[in-house]
Write an enzyme that holds these catalytic residues in place. Sequence first.
Site, short mmCIF file in Angstrom:
data_model
loop_
_atom_site.label_atom_id
_atom_site.label_comp_id
_atom_site.label_asym_id
_atom_site.label_seq_id
_atom_site.Cartn_x
_atom_site.Cartn_y
_atom_site.Cartn_z
N GLN A 1 0.85 -1.21 0.00
CA GLN A 1 0.00 0.00 0.00
C GLN A 1 0.87 1.24 0.00
O GLN A 1 0.36 2.35 -0.09
CB GLN A 1 -0.88 0.02 1.26
CG GLN A 1 -1.80 -1.17 1.38
CD GLN A 1 -2.39 -1.26 2.77
OE1 GLN A 1 -3.39 -0.62 3.08
NE2 GLN A 1 -1.76 -2.04 3.64
N ASN A 2 2.18 1.06 0.13
CA ASN A 2 3.07 2.21 0.29
C ASN A 2 3.35 2.88 -1.05
O ASN A 2 3.55 2.20 -2.06
CB ASN A 2 4.37 1.79 0.96
CG ASN A 2 4.12 1.25 2.36
OD1 ASN A 2 3.04 1.46 2.90
ND2 ASN A 2 5.09 0.58 2.93
N THR B 1 0.67 -2.90 8.61
CA THR B 1 -0.54 -2.19 8.18
C THR B 1 -1.58 -2.25 9.30
O THR B 1 -1.70 -3.26 9.98
CB THR B 1 -1.13 -2.76 6.87
OG1 THR B 1 -2.32 -2.02 6.55
CG2 THR B 1 -1.47 -4.24 6.95
N SER B 2 -2.33 -1.15 9.44
CA SER B 2 -3.37 -1.11 10.46
C SER B 2 -4.59 -1.92 10.04
O SER B 2 -5.48 -2.17 10.84
CB SER B 2 -3.79 0.34 10.73
OG SER B 2 -4.32 0.90 9.54
N ASP C 1 5.89 4.99 -1.31
CA ASP C 1 7.24 5.56 -1.17
C ASP C 1 8.29 4.94 -2.09
O ASP C 1 9.42 5.46 -2.17
CB ASP C 1 7.71 5.48 0.29
CG ASP C 1 7.67 4.06 0.86
OD1 ASP C 1 7.86 3.09 0.10
OD2 ASP C 1 7.45 3.91 2.08
N HIS D 1 -1.54 1.55 -4.15
CA HIS D 1 -1.94 2.95 -3.96
C HIS D 1 -1.10 3.92 -4.78
O HIS D 1 -1.07 5.12 -4.49
CB HIS D 1 -1.90 3.30 -2.46
CG HIS D 1 -2.95 2.58 -1.66
ND1 HIS D 1 -2.93 2.49 -0.28
CD2 HIS D 1 -4.06 1.91 -2.05
CE1 HIS D 1 -3.97 1.79 0.14
NE2 HIS D 1 -4.67 1.42 -0.92
#
Length: 240
Positions: free
Chosen positions: A100-101, A188-189, A103, A118
């Site tokens: 999901q990063n 991840t949350s 960066d 993402h």
Amino acid sequence: MYDTVRGWIREARHIAVLTGAGMSAESGVPTFRDSQSGLWARFDPQELATEAAFRAHPQRVWDWYAHRREMIARVAPNAGHVALAAFARRHPGRLTLITQNVDGLHQRAGNTDALALHGNIAEDRWLEAPSACCQPDTIEAGHPPRCPVCGNLRRPGVVWFGENLPAVALEAAEHAVSHCDLMLVIGTSGEVYPAAGLAFTAHQSGARVVIINPEPTPLDVVAEQCLRAPAAVCLPSLMA
Ligand code: OAD
């Protein structure tokens, strides 16, 4: 507990890995939902991470992403990113990395085929469907840059709240979690869907799920093991 997970990693025919912001925490990239240092504790996502926010305040949103992009360009992949990339290199075709990063740190560590659900903060794209005049070599610099002919704006190449994930990456991720025998869910949350749902799909498809996160998450209910440790500390020995 660690030896058990190491054994599962050794035996698994196919491993799917899902990572979130905690994966990059030890590189110095802030997470989103940490109650002190998380970005969403300090900034309102509705004002920075939606298309409506960009249309209302394009300069404010562009500058916020430009600032994060510069900060990320100054940090480096950590030992966790490196361990995952080294495993993928040693075992071609055995690991699918889903992140999901935005960066780009997995890619910089060597996982060039990571599925970036993402998007990537280093990239940007047209806000409106481009016309013939919207050419990469004539983009006018600015905050945000724009097409000098029609005024179409460049926007960050990330997925905002309310937007669809890139279909090809999402389909590949769903395929991987439905066919893996082990899934590692790291940093991840588990609050944001559809990414979080991938852990449930893996579990329903019969895979073992292992969570690596110092804190509990709503995904723990499908986990066979929860390793309460930072990613950069435990991944090097797990993936060795
Ligand atoms: P969150 O900030 O929601 O969650 C980060 C998780 O990482 C938390 O559960 C922390 O406990 C855990 N964590 C912190 N340090 C860690 C470490 N060193 N090792 C392992 N885990 C650690 O981040 P995400 O789950 O990635 O969307 O958030 C999902 C999405 O929400 C993001 O992709 C972003 C955000 O809005 C977009 O950018 C589109």
